[in-house]
Write a protein that holds these residues in place. Structure first.
Motif, mmCIF file in Angstrom:
data_model
loop_
_atom_site.group_PDB
_atom_site.id
_atom_site.type_symbol
_atom_site.label_atom_id
_atom_site.label_comp_id
_atom_site.label_asym_id
_atom_site.label_seq_id
_atom_site.Cartn_x
_atom_site.Cartn_y
_atom_site.Cartn_z
ATOM 1 N N LEU A 184 -8.443 -4.181 1.667
ATOM 2 C CA LEU A 184 -7.034 -3.980 1.370
ATOM 3 C C LEU A 184 -6.223 -4.749 2.400
ATOM 4 C CD1 LEU A 184 -8.598 -0.963 1.050
ATOM 5 C CD2 LEU A 184 -6.405 -0.470 -0.044
ATOM 6 N N VAL A 185 -5.393 -5.661 1.939
ATOM 7 C CA VAL A 185 -4.545 -6.454 2.825
ATOM 8 C C VAL A 185 -3.093 -6.165 2.467
ATOM 9 C CG1 VAL A 185 -3.819 -8.771 3.502
ATOM 10 C CG2 VAL A 185 -6.253 -8.276 3.156
ATOM 11 N N GLY A 186 -2.358 -5.630 3.416
ATOM 12 C CA GLY A 186 -0.959 -5.327 3.152
ATOM 13 C C GLY A 186 -0.472 -4.187 4.015
ATOM 14 N N ILE A 214 0.868 -1.176 0.000
ATOM 15 C CA ILE A 214 0.000 0.000 0.000
ATOM 16 C C ILE A 214 0.903 1.224 0.000
ATOM 17 C CG2 ILE A 214 -1.844 1.204 1.229
ATOM 18 C CD1 ILE A 214 -2.663 -1.465 2.458
ATOM 19 N N GLY A 215 1.384 1.573 -1.189
ATOM 20 C CA GLY A 215 2.336 2.666 -1.324
ATOM 21 C C GLY A 215 2.039 3.508 -2.542
ATOM 22 N N ILE A 216 2.901 4.445 -2.831
ATOM 23 C CA ILE A 216 2.676 5.403 -3.915
ATOM 24 C C ILE A 216 2.590 4.715 -5.270
ATOM 25 C CG2 ILE A 216 5.154 5.880 -4.169
ATOM 26 C CD1 ILE A 216 2.240 8.398 -4.632
ATOM 27 N N THR A 217 3.369 3.665 -5.494
ATOM 28 C CA THR A 217 3.379 3.026 -6.804
ATOM 29 C C THR A 217 2.138 2.183 -7.063
ATOM 30 O OG1 THR A 217 4.583 1.088 -5.980
ATOM 31 C CG2 THR A 217 5.905 2.932 -6.824
ATOM 32 N N ASN A 218 1.350 1.920 -6.023
ATOM 33 C CA ASN A 218 0.191 1.041 -6.169
ATOM 34 C C ASN A 218 -1.077 1.762 -6.611
ATOM 35 O OD1 ASN A 218 1.818 -0.057 -3.423
ATOM 36 N ND2 ASN A 218 1.524 -1.517 -5.085
ATOM 37 N N ALA A 219 -1.022 3.077 -6.695
ATOM 38 C CA ALA A 219 -2.115 3.873 -7.274
ATOM 39 C C ALA A 219 -3.480 3.510 -6.691
ATOM 40 C CB ALA A 219 -2.129 3.698 -8.797
ATOM 41 N N PRO A 278 -4.199 -6.441 8.105
ATOM 42 C CA PRO A 278 -2.743 -6.451 8.228
ATOM 43 C C PRO A 278 -2.083 -7.341 7.168
ATOM 44 C CG PRO A 278 -3.799 -6.867 10.344
ATOM 45 C CD PRO A 278 -4.861 -6.982 9.308
ATOM 46 N N ARG A 279 -0.864 -7.021 6.876
ATOM 47 C CA ARG A 279 -0.067 -7.845 5.963
ATOM 48 C C ARG A 279 0.010 -9.274 6.493
ATOM 49 N NH1 ARG A 279 5.202 -9.557 5.800
ATOM 50 N NH2 ARG A 279 6.162 -9.739 3.734
ATOM 51 N N VAL A 280 -0.043 -10.243 5.579
ATOM 52 C CA VAL A 280 0.101 -11.645 5.974
ATOM 53 C C VAL A 280 1.366 -12.216 5.331
ATOM 54 C CG1 VAL A 280 -2.390 -11.969 6.196
ATOM 55 C CG2 VAL A 280 -1.259 -12.511 4.013
ATOM 56 N N PRO A 281 1.918 -13.299 5.873
ATOM 57 C CA PRO A 281 3.084 -13.933 5.246
ATOM 58 C C PRO A 281 2.740 -14.419 3.840
ATOM 59 C CG PRO A 281 2.707 -14.799 7.459
ATOM 60 C CD PRO A 281 1.504 -13.983 7.114
ATOM 61 N N LYS A 282 3.754 -14.513 2.998
ATOM 62 C CA LYS A 282 3.557 -14.979 1.630
ATOM 63 C C LYS A 282 2.808 -16.309 1.606
ATOM 64 C CE LYS A 282 4.504 -15.200 -2.877
ATOM 65 N NZ LYS A 282 3.899 -14.280 -3.863
ATOM 66 N N SER A 283 3.056 -17.164 2.585
ATOM 67 C CA SER A 283 2.439 -18.483 2.632
ATOM 68 C C SER A 283 0.929 -18.417 2.857
ATOM 69 C CB SER A 283 3.076 -19.331 3.735
ATOM 70 O OG SER A 283 2.950 -18.685 4.995
ATOM 71 N N MET A 284 0.418 -17.248 3.293
ATOM 72 C CA MET A 284 -1.014 -17.099 3.559
ATOM 73 C C MET A 284 -1.753 -16.286 2.496
ATOM 74 S SD MET A 284 -1.264 -16.421 7.665
ATOM 75 C CE MET A 284 -0.604 -17.586 8.863
#
Length: 238
Positions: free
Chosen positions: A90-92, A64-69, A114-120
Protein backbone atom coordinates in the motif's frame (compact mmCIF):
# COMPACT_ATOMS: atom_id res chain seq x y z
CA UNK A 1 -31.56 19.57 -24.41
CA UNK A 2 -28.71 17.29 -23.37
CA UNK A 3 -27.61 15.73 -20.09
CA UNK A 4 -23.91 14.88 -19.80
CA UNK A 5 -22.12 13.17 -16.92
CA UNK A 6 -19.08 11.11 -16.07
CA UNK A 7 -21.05 7.94 -15.23
CA UNK A 8 -21.39 5.45 -18.11
CA UNK A 9 -24.81 4.28 -16.89
CA UNK A 10 -26.12 7.79 -16.24
CA UNK A 11 -29.27 7.17 -18.28
CA UNK A 12 -30.72 4.79 -15.70
CA UNK A 13 -30.21 7.35 -12.93
CA UNK A 14 -31.82 10.14 -14.97
CA UNK A 15 -34.82 7.97 -15.75
CA UNK A 16 -35.30 7.12 -12.07
CA UNK A 17 -35.19 10.81 -11.11
CA UNK A 18 -37.46 12.05 -13.89
CA UNK A 19 -39.79 9.08 -14.12
CA UNK A 20 -39.25 8.78 -17.86
CA UNK A 21 -36.27 8.14 -20.16
CA UNK A 22 -34.25 11.04 -21.55
CA UNK A 23 -31.18 11.08 -23.78
CA UNK A 24 -27.98 11.16 -21.73
CA UNK A 25 -24.31 11.10 -22.65
CA UNK A 26 -21.12 10.08 -20.89
CA UNK A 27 -17.96 12.17 -21.04
CA UNK A 28 -15.70 10.48 -18.44
CA UNK A 29 -12.31 11.31 -16.99
CA UNK A 30 -9.67 11.83 -19.67
CA UNK A 31 -5.95 11.26 -19.98
CA UNK A 32 -3.17 13.55 -21.12
CA UNK A 33 -0.48 11.20 -22.44
CA UNK A 34 2.16 13.93 -22.14
CA UNK A 35 1.83 13.84 -18.35
CA UNK A 36 2.96 10.21 -18.33
CA UNK A 37 5.87 10.41 -20.76
CA UNK A 38 8.61 11.13 -18.22
CA UNK A 39 7.96 9.49 -14.87
CA UNK A 40 10.34 10.59 -12.14
CA UNK A 41 12.47 7.76 -10.75
CA UNK A 42 12.03 6.64 -7.16
CA UNK A 43 14.85 7.32 -4.71
CA UNK A 44 17.06 4.25 -4.30
CA UNK A 45 16.38 4.02 -0.58
CA UNK A 46 12.61 4.04 -1.24
CA UNK A 47 12.89 1.03 -3.55
CA UNK A 48 15.14 -0.88 -1.17
CA UNK A 49 12.95 -0.19 1.86
CA UNK A 50 9.44 -0.77 0.54
CA UNK A 51 9.69 -3.17 -2.40
CA UNK A 52 10.36 -6.81 -1.48
CA UNK A 53 12.72 -8.73 -3.74
CA UNK A 54 11.53 -11.76 -5.67
CA UNK A 55 7.88 -11.42 -4.68
CA UNK A 56 4.65 -11.13 -6.65
CA UNK A 57 3.56 -7.63 -5.64
CA UNK A 58 -0.14 -6.74 -5.43
CA UNK A 59 -0.51 -3.02 -4.86
CA UNK A 60 -2.93 -0.31 -3.88
CA UNK A 61 -1.50 3.09 -4.76
CA UNK A 62 -3.46 6.11 -3.59
CA UNK A 63 -5.36 7.42 -0.59
CA UNK A 64 -5.81 5.23 2.47
CA UNK A 65 -9.13 6.40 3.85
CA UNK A 66 -12.70 5.34 4.53
CA UNK A 67 -13.83 5.69 0.91
CA UNK A 68 -11.08 3.36 -0.35
CA UNK A 69 -12.61 0.25 1.25
CA UNK A 70 -9.20 -1.27 1.98
CA UNK A 71 -10.46 -3.66 4.66
CA UNK A 72 -11.12 -6.20 1.90
CA UNK A 73 -7.56 -5.86 0.58
CA UNK A 74 -5.96 -6.18 4.00
CA UNK A 75 -8.21 -9.02 5.16
CA UNK A 76 -7.22 -10.81 1.97
CA UNK A 77 -3.56 -10.28 2.88
CA UNK A 78 -4.26 -11.75 6.31
CA UNK A 79 -5.89 -14.80 4.74
CA UNK A 80 -2.80 -15.26 2.52
CA UNK A 81 -0.14 -14.77 5.19
CA UNK A 82 1.08 -18.28 4.52
CA UNK A 83 1.75 -17.46 0.87
CA UNK A 84 5.12 -15.76 1.34
CA UNK A 85 5.68 -15.44 -2.42
CA UNK A 86 2.76 -12.97 -2.71
CA UNK A 87 3.21 -9.53 -1.13
CA UNK A 88 0.66 -6.76 -0.53
CA UNK A 89 1.87 -3.18 -0.91
CA UNK A 90 0.00 0.00 0.00
CA UNK A 91 1.52 3.30 -1.10
CA UNK A 92 -0.18 6.47 0.03
CA UNK A 93 -1.48 8.40 2.99
CA UNK A 94 -4.84 9.01 4.62
CA UNK A 95 -6.91 9.00 7.80
CA UNK A 96 -6.85 5.21 8.20
CA UNK A 97 -3.20 4.55 7.41
CA UNK A 98 -2.00 4.61 11.03
CA UNK A 99 -4.80 2.37 12.32
CA UNK A 100 -4.29 -0.10 9.49
CA UNK A 101 -0.56 -0.22 10.15
CA UNK A 102 -1.18 -0.96 13.80
CA UNK A 103 -3.86 -3.58 13.13
CA UNK A 104 -1.83 -5.47 10.52
CA UNK A 105 1.66 -4.92 11.93
CA UNK A 106 1.98 -8.67 12.56
CA UNK A 107 1.81 -9.49 8.84
CA UNK A 108 5.13 -9.97 7.07
CA UNK A 109 3.39 -10.00 3.69
CA UNK A 110 2.15 -6.39 3.97
CA UNK A 111 4.17 -3.22 3.47
CA UNK A 112 3.02 0.39 3.81
CA UNK A 113 5.03 2.77 1.65
CA UNK A 114 4.91 6.55 2.12
CA UNK A 115 2.98 8.69 -0.32
CA UNK A 116 5.01 9.72 -3.37
CA UNK A 117 4.61 12.79 -5.61
CA UNK A 118 2.29 12.41 -8.59
CA UNK A 119 5.38 12.46 -10.83
CA UNK A 120 6.60 9.21 -9.21
CA UNK A 121 3.34 7.24 -9.20
CA UNK A 122 4.08 5.55 -12.53
CA UNK A 123 7.52 4.53 -11.24
CA UNK A 124 5.85 2.84 -8.26
CA UNK A 125 3.32 1.06 -10.46
CA UNK A 126 6.04 -0.11 -12.86
CA UNK A 127 7.49 -2.25 -10.05
CA UNK A 128 4.20 -3.99 -9.25
CA UNK A 129 2.76 -7.14 -10.81
CA UNK A 130 -0.95 -6.59 -10.15
CA UNK A 131 -2.84 -3.46 -9.05
CA UNK A 132 -6.06 -3.28 -7.09
CA UNK A 133 -8.81 -0.86 -6.20
CA UNK A 134 -11.90 -1.41 -4.12
CA UNK A 135 -15.15 0.30 -3.21
CA UNK A 136 -17.83 -0.15 -0.58
CA UNK A 137 -21.10 -1.75 -1.59
CA UNK A 138 -23.27 1.20 -2.67
CA UNK A 139 -26.09 1.84 -5.11
CA UNK A 140 -24.03 4.77 -6.46
CA UNK A 141 -21.82 2.32 -8.39
CA UNK A 142 -24.89 1.01 -10.21
CA UNK A 143 -24.40 3.96 -12.55
CA UNK A 144 -20.70 3.30 -13.13
CA UNK A 145 -17.42 4.90 -12.19
CA UNK A 146 -14.85 7.28 -13.63
CA UNK A 147 -11.92 7.15 -11.24
CA UNK A 148 -8.51 8.79 -11.66
CA UNK A 149 -6.96 5.73 -10.03
CA UNK A 150 -8.12 3.50 -12.90
CA UNK A 151 -6.49 5.85 -15.40
CA UNK A 152 -3.19 5.75 -13.49
CA UNK A 153 -3.35 1.96 -13.34
CA UNK A 154 -4.17 1.51 -17.01
CA UNK A 155 -1.48 3.95 -18.12
CA UNK A 156 1.04 1.87 -16.15
CA UNK A 157 0.19 -1.12 -18.33
CA UNK A 158 -0.57 -3.36 -15.36
CA UNK A 159 -3.44 -5.86 -15.02
CA UNK A 160 -6.13 -4.69 -12.62
CA UNK A 161 -8.31 -6.59 -10.18
CA UNK A 162 -11.16 -4.51 -8.81
CA UNK A 163 -13.33 -5.23 -5.79
CA UNK A 164 -16.27 -3.49 -7.40
CA UNK A 165 -19.98 -4.27 -7.52
CA UNK A 166 -21.60 -1.99 -10.04
CA UNK A 167 -21.85 -1.07 -13.69
CA UNK A 168 -18.62 -2.26 -15.35
CA UNK A 169 -16.60 -0.03 -17.66
CA UNK A 170 -13.05 0.59 -18.87
CA UNK A 171 -11.41 -2.52 -17.40
CA UNK A 172 -13.83 -4.89 -19.11
CA UNK A 173 -13.93 -2.84 -22.31
CA UNK A 174 -10.15 -2.92 -22.53
CA UNK A 175 -9.91 -6.54 -21.33
CA UNK A 176 -7.10 -5.51 -19.00
CA UNK A 177 -8.27 -7.04 -15.74
CA UNK A 178 -11.26 -8.34 -13.85
CA UNK A 179 -13.90 -7.57 -11.26
CA UNK A 180 -14.80 -9.43 -8.08
CA UNK A 181 -17.73 -8.52 -5.81
CA UNK A 182 -17.02 -5.62 -3.47
CA UNK A 183 -16.23 -6.82 0.04
CA UNK A 184 -15.72 -10.46 -0.98
CA UNK A 185 -12.35 -11.47 0.49
CA UNK A 186 -12.51 -15.04 -0.77
CA UNK A 187 -13.23 -13.95 -4.36
CA UNK A 188 -10.36 -11.46 -4.25
CA UNK A 189 -7.98 -14.11 -2.98
CA UNK A 190 -8.95 -16.52 -5.75
CA UNK A 191 -8.44 -13.82 -8.36
CA UNK A 192 -5.02 -12.83 -7.01
CA UNK A 193 -3.98 -16.49 -7.09
CA UNK A 194 -5.22 -16.68 -10.69
CA UNK A 195 -3.00 -13.78 -11.72
CA UNK A 196 -0.07 -15.20 -9.78
CA UNK A 197 -0.35 -18.47 -11.74
CA UNK A 198 -0.68 -16.63 -15.05
CA UNK A 199 2.30 -16.52 -17.39
CA UNK A 200 4.20 -13.26 -16.97
CA UNK A 201 4.01 -12.49 -20.69
CA UNK A 202 0.26 -12.92 -20.60
CA UNK A 203 -0.02 -10.48 -17.71
CA UNK A 204 2.13 -8.04 -19.64
CA UNK A 205 -0.10 -8.30 -22.71
CA UNK A 206 -3.18 -7.82 -20.58
CA UNK A 207 -1.80 -4.66 -18.98
CA UNK A 208 -0.68 -3.31 -22.35
CA UNK A 209 -4.22 -3.64 -23.67
CA UNK A 210 -5.39 -1.26 -20.95
CA UNK A 211 -2.90 1.43 -21.89
CA UNK A 212 -3.67 1.11 -25.61
CA UNK A 213 -7.42 1.27 -25.04
CA UNK A 214 -7.10 4.29 -22.77
CA UNK A 215 -5.03 6.29 -25.27
CA UNK A 216 -7.48 5.46 -28.05
CA UNK A 217 -10.67 6.21 -26.12
CA UNK A 218 -9.91 8.63 -23.31
CA UNK A 219 -7.60 11.27 -24.77
CA UNK A 220 -8.86 14.81 -24.27
CA UNK A 221 -8.88 15.25 -28.05
CA UNK A 222 -11.26 12.27 -28.38
CA UNK A 223 -13.47 13.44 -25.51
CA UNK A 224 -13.63 16.94 -27.02
CA UNK A 225 -14.78 15.45 -30.32
CA UNK A 226 -17.42 13.43 -28.47
CA UNK A 227 -18.64 16.56 -26.69
CA UNK A 228 -18.80 18.47 -29.96
CA UNK A 229 -21.02 15.76 -31.41
CA UNK A 230 -23.38 16.18 -28.45
CA UNK A 231 -23.51 19.94 -28.97
CA UNK A 232 -24.23 19.57 -32.67
CA UNK A 233 -26.85 16.86 -32.17
CA UNK A 234 -24.88 14.14 -33.93
CA UNK A 235 -24.10 11.96 -30.91
CA UNK A 236 -25.88 8.74 -30.01
CA UNK A 237 -27.14 8.69 -26.43
CA UNK A 238 -26.04 6.08 -23.92
Amino acid sequence: DAIVGTMPNLGEHVQQVLGYPKATYCIPMGVDAAEFESAEALPTDYEETYFPRGKFVVAHVGSIGITNALDTFLECAESMKGRSEIHFLLVGDGDLRKSYQEKYAHLSNVTFGPRVPKSMVQSVLAKCDLVHFSVHVSKVWRYGQSLNKVIDYMMAGKPIVASFSGYPSMINEANCGSYVPAGDVSALRQEIEHYHRMDGNERQRMGARGRTWLLENRSYEKLAEDFLEILTGKATSA
